[in-house]
Scaffold this motif. Structure first.
Motif, mmCIF file in Angstrom:
data_model
loop_
_atom_site.group_PDB
_atom_site.id
_atom_site.type_symbol
_atom_site.label_atom_id
_atom_site.label_comp_id
_atom_site.label_asym_id
_atom_site.label_seq_id
_atom_site.Cartn_x
_atom_site.Cartn_y
_atom_site.Cartn_z
ATOM 1 N N VAL A 236 -1.542 4.410 -0.748
ATOM 2 C CA VAL A 236 -2.006 3.016 -0.904
ATOM 3 C C VAL A 236 -1.684 2.571 -2.321
ATOM 4 N N ILE A 237 -0.956 1.471 -2.435
ATOM 5 C CA ILE A 237 -0.589 0.964 -3.759
ATOM 6 C C ILE A 237 -1.297 -0.377 -3.950
ATOM 7 N N MET A 238 -2.042 -0.507 -5.053
ATOM 8 C CA MET A 238 -2.732 -1.776 -5.361
ATOM 9 C C MET A 238 -2.329 -2.173 -6.762
ATOM 10 N N PHE A 239 -2.010 -3.427 -6.946
ATOM 11 C CA PHE A 239 -1.511 -3.805 -8.259
ATOM 12 C C PHE A 239 -1.838 -5.246 -8.642
ATOM 13 N N ARG A 240 -1.791 -5.480 -9.953
ATOM 14 C CA ARG A 240 -2.076 -6.801 -10.508
ATOM 15 C C ARG A 240 -0.825 -7.671 -10.392
ATOM 16 N N ARG B 177 0.444 -2.530 -1.083
ATOM 17 C CA ARG B 177 1.350 -2.001 -0.067
ATOM 18 C C ARG B 177 0.697 -0.756 0.500
ATOM 19 N N ILE B 178 0.516 -0.750 1.811
ATOM 20 C CA ILE B 178 -0.063 0.420 2.478
ATOM 21 C C ILE B 178 1.085 1.160 3.144
ATOM 22 N N GLN B 179 1.380 2.359 2.701
ATOM 23 C CA GLN B 179 2.431 3.178 3.324
ATOM 24 C C GLN B 179 1.704 4.140 4.245
ATOM 25 N N MET B 180 1.609 3.730 5.498
ATOM 26 C CA MET B 180 0.662 4.382 6.413
ATOM 27 C C MET B 180 1.207 5.684 7.002
ATOM 28 N N ASN B 181 2.407 5.631 7.557
ATOM 29 C CA ASN B 181 2.916 6.818 8.255
ATOM 30 C C ASN B 181 4.439 6.773 8.295
ATOM 31 N N SER B 182 5.074 7.886 7.875
ATOM 32 C CA SER B 182 6.542 7.909 7.854
ATOM 33 C C SER B 182 7.087 9.015 8.751
ATOM 34 N N ALA B 183 6.305 9.398 9.782
ATOM 35 C CA ALA B 183 6.741 10.530 10.622
ATOM 36 C C ALA B 183 8.040 10.227 11.371
ATOM 37 N N GLY C 143 5.301 3.209 9.750
ATOM 38 C CA GLY C 143 4.446 2.022 9.682
ATOM 39 C C GLY C 143 3.939 1.740 8.286
ATOM 40 N N GLY C 144 3.934 0.462 7.908
ATOM 41 C CA GLY C 144 3.375 0.039 6.620
ATOM 42 C C GLY C 144 2.988 -1.422 6.684
ATOM 43 N N LYS C 145 2.334 -1.912 5.676
ATOM 44 C CA LYS C 145 1.985 -3.332 5.599
ATOM 45 C C LYS C 145 1.606 -3.633 4.158
ATOM 46 N N GLY C 146 1.727 -4.879 3.762
ATOM 47 C CA GLY C 146 1.361 -5.210 2.386
ATOM 48 C C GLY C 146 1.084 -6.675 2.252
ATOM 49 N N GLY C 147 0.919 -7.116 1.015
ATOM 50 C CA GLY C 147 0.677 -8.535 0.797
ATOM 51 C C GLY C 147 -0.151 -8.786 -0.432
ATOM 52 N N ALA C 148 -0.745 -9.989 -0.454
ATOM 53 C CA ALA C 148 -1.554 -10.383 -1.595
ATOM 54 C C ALA C 148 -2.536 -11.468 -1.179
ATOM 55 N N ASP C 149 -3.598 -11.608 -1.955
ATOM 56 C CA ASP C 149 -4.602 -12.644 -1.665
ATOM 57 C C ASP C 149 -4.172 -13.979 -2.277
ATOM 58 N N PHE C 150 -2.896 -14.240 -2.247
ATOM 59 C CA PHE C 150 -2.303 -15.469 -2.788
ATOM 60 C C PHE C 150 -2.181 -16.481 -1.658
ATOM 61 N N ASP C 151 -2.486 -17.743 -1.929
ATOM 62 C CA ASP C 151 -2.382 -18.784 -0.905
ATOM 63 C C ASP C 151 -1.192 -19.691 -1.204
ATOM 64 N N ILE D 163 9.632 0.665 -2.925
ATOM 65 C CA ILE D 163 10.333 0.404 -1.662
ATOM 66 C C ILE D 163 11.817 0.741 -1.792
ATOM 67 N N GLY D 164 12.536 0.693 -0.697
ATOM 68 C CA GLY D 164 13.975 0.967 -0.697
ATOM 69 C C GLY D 164 14.430 1.067 0.741
ATOM 70 N N PRO D 165 15.744 0.902 0.989
ATOM 71 C CA PRO D 165 16.224 0.858 2.374
ATOM 72 C C PRO D 165 15.944 2.135 3.169
ATOM 73 N N ASP D 166 15.770 3.278 2.471
ATOM 74 C CA ASP D 166 15.444 4.514 3.194
ATOM 75 C C ASP D 166 13.999 4.940 2.960
ATOM 76 N N THR D 167 13.222 4.102 2.275
ATOM 77 C CA THR D 167 11.843 4.485 1.937
ATOM 78 C C THR D 167 10.836 3.566 2.618
ATOM 79 N N ASP D 168 10.999 2.285 2.387
ATOM 80 C CA ASP D 168 10.017 1.313 2.858
ATOM 81 C C ASP D 168 10.707 -0.051 2.880
#
Ligand code: NDP
Length: 453
Positions: free
Chosen positions: A58-62, A79-85, A124-132, A156-161
């Protein structure tokens, strides 16, 4: 709930407090999995469930940025990097004021199973921000996207996320995000999907989630030897998914009569035709206006403002045969589900992620209607993202017909697998169990093969 599920849920709630959407998503999946775990003790021994509900990272950032008046703002990025199986992390970015850790964890969790169902190699992954993004100028959105990518690029990257869009992240935002990634890495790679057609995007990607949800509904209807033609449909939302749901419904001869946004909904008994849909697309994608303008423009259509004091959403209280919830999570509660059933709805295909509460889902299942859960019904979007990744890797572009045919075949296969799996585990017609079990088995087997990582 059986003892195993109760114990597991108690643990999930204790470890992940204040994350009700994540609890809800996990509960729905583990309830379905009881059927599998009894037959496969190796998954219990391998602690697959305990591992699958814990994000790999789990990555959280300013995210600090400056508005057009020179004022400074600080948002929170995730960015939540949930599962890369079964492949690189893959899933959208959501920009909405409601975004928090729990919502993104629920979305990342759902994404793991959804991506497995697509038959393509994506974790599977997901991410975002509390920005409107609402009410912000293009330059403000650009500065925000650039600030967001200044941290995200190292993860992130084409073979990572490989992130994509979601609520509040459309073609404009993907462009700004990709541009900053390219500048920071000095690399032109397929690191994001939903790109513009002249710089690596795939045809049909914007259409894919809505088209896919309609294809899935069509496949469910085929099991009863019926089709969408002539059916009246309730659609919520008016963003990417809702627009292309209506587009495909029109093509197939069905009649969509509603659309909504956070300010309320419109009802148009005559049906939303091509001209009206073009108006909505311009309103939402170019002018970034409110859906009430539809009722100002087209005679016979009514606008009902959203009323937070109501215990139900009146959009779901109209006569129809089909419903395509395409706005956001938990937009159909138990009362809405009862209203839908009372009004004759017997096909629900979820374009949004988890738009129905657990009580609502249970009512649909008890009524034995054709209910396509989001992780199956809206998988067309990420599937076409997978096709975009494949085209980027091969440095080629397929035609519209080619991509649409692949999308249709993927949706047909997902439907078939969910249908067959539900039957195999003793709950015929229950697409919730079918999707959860089929998605789980693919990921679980990959995890077992790869050892304790
Ligand atoms: P958009 O941002 O394009 O549109 C979202 C729509 O839903 C808007 O009309 C918005 O209204 C409305 N909405 C959003 N949040 C709320 C809320 N809290 N209350 C009321 N209305 C709300 O997003 P998408 O169409 O891309 O996404 C819609 C759903 O589909 C989401 O659940 C998303 O996760 C899911 N999904 C999207 C995929 C994709 O490919 N885009 C893939 C798979 C699933 P307003 O503008 O007023 O906020």
């Amino acid at each position: 709930m059986n003892d195993h599920v109760s114990a597991l849920m108690a643990d999930v709630k204790a470890k992940n407090p204040s994350e009700p959407e994540f609890h809800q998503a996990v509960q729905e999946v583990v309830e379905s999995l009881s059927l599998v775990l009894d037959q496969h003790p190796e998954y219990r021994k391998g602690k697959i469930i305990e591992r699958i509900i814990e994000p790999e990272r789990v990555i959280m950032f300013r995210v600090p940025w400056q508005d057009d008046q020179g004022e400074l703002h600080v948002n929170r990025g995730f960015r939540i990097q949930m599962n890369s199986a079964i492949g690189p992390y893959k899933g959208g970015l959501r920009f909405h004021p409601s975004v928090n850790l729990g919502i993104l964890k629920f979305l990342a969790f759902e994404q793991v199973f959804k991506n497995a169902l697509t038959t393509l190699p994506m974790g599977g992954g997901k991410g975002g921000a509390d920005f409107d993004p609402k009410g912000k100028s293009d330059s403000e959105v650009m500065r925000f996207c650039q600030a967001f990518m200044c941290e995200l690029f190292r993860h992130i990257g084409p073979d990572t996320d490989v992130p994509a869009g979601d609520i509040g992240v459309g073609a404009r935002e993907i462009g700004f995000l990709f541009g900053m990634y390219k500048r920071l890495k000095n690399e032109f790679t397929g690191v994001m999907t939903g790109k513009g057609l002249t710089w690596g995007g795939s045809v049909i990607r914007p259409e894919a989630t809505g088209y896919g949800a309609v294809y899935f509904a069509g496949e469910m209807l085929k099991t009863r030897k019926e089709e969408l033609k002539g059916k009246t449909c309730l659609v919520s939302g008016s963003g990417n998914v809702a627009q292309y749901t209506v587009d495909k419904l029109i093509s197939l001869g069905a009649k969509a009569v509603t659309l909504s946004d956070s300010t309320g909904y419109i009802y148009d008994e005559a049906g939303i035709n091509r001209e009206k849909l073009a108006f909505v697309m311009d309103l939402k994608n170019n002018r970034r206006g409110r859906i009430s303008e539809y009722a100002d423009k087209f005679k016979g259509a009514t606008f009902t403002p959203a009323d937070p004091a109501l215990d139900h959403n009146p959009l779901w209280d109209h006569k129809a045969e089909c419903a395509f919830p395409s706005a956001t999570q938990n937009e159909i509660n138990a009362k809405d589900a009862a209203n839908l059933l009372r009004n004759g709805v017997y096909v629900v295909s979820e374009g949004a992620n988890m738009p129905t509460t657990i009580d609502g889902v249970n009512q649909f299942l008890e009524a034995k209607i054709l209910f396509g859960p989001g992780k199956a019904a809206n998988a067309g979007g990420v599937a076409t993202s997978g096709l975009e990744m494949a085209q980027n890797s091969m440095r080629i572009s397929w035609t519209r017909e080619e991509v649409d045919t692949r999308l249709f075949n993927i949706m047909r296969t997902i439907h078939e697998v969910c249908h067959r799996t539900a039957e195999k585990y003793g709950t015929p017609g229950n697409y919730v169990n079918g999707a959860n079990i089929a998605g789980f088995l693919k990921v679980a087997n990959a995890m077992m093969d790869q050892g304790l990582v």
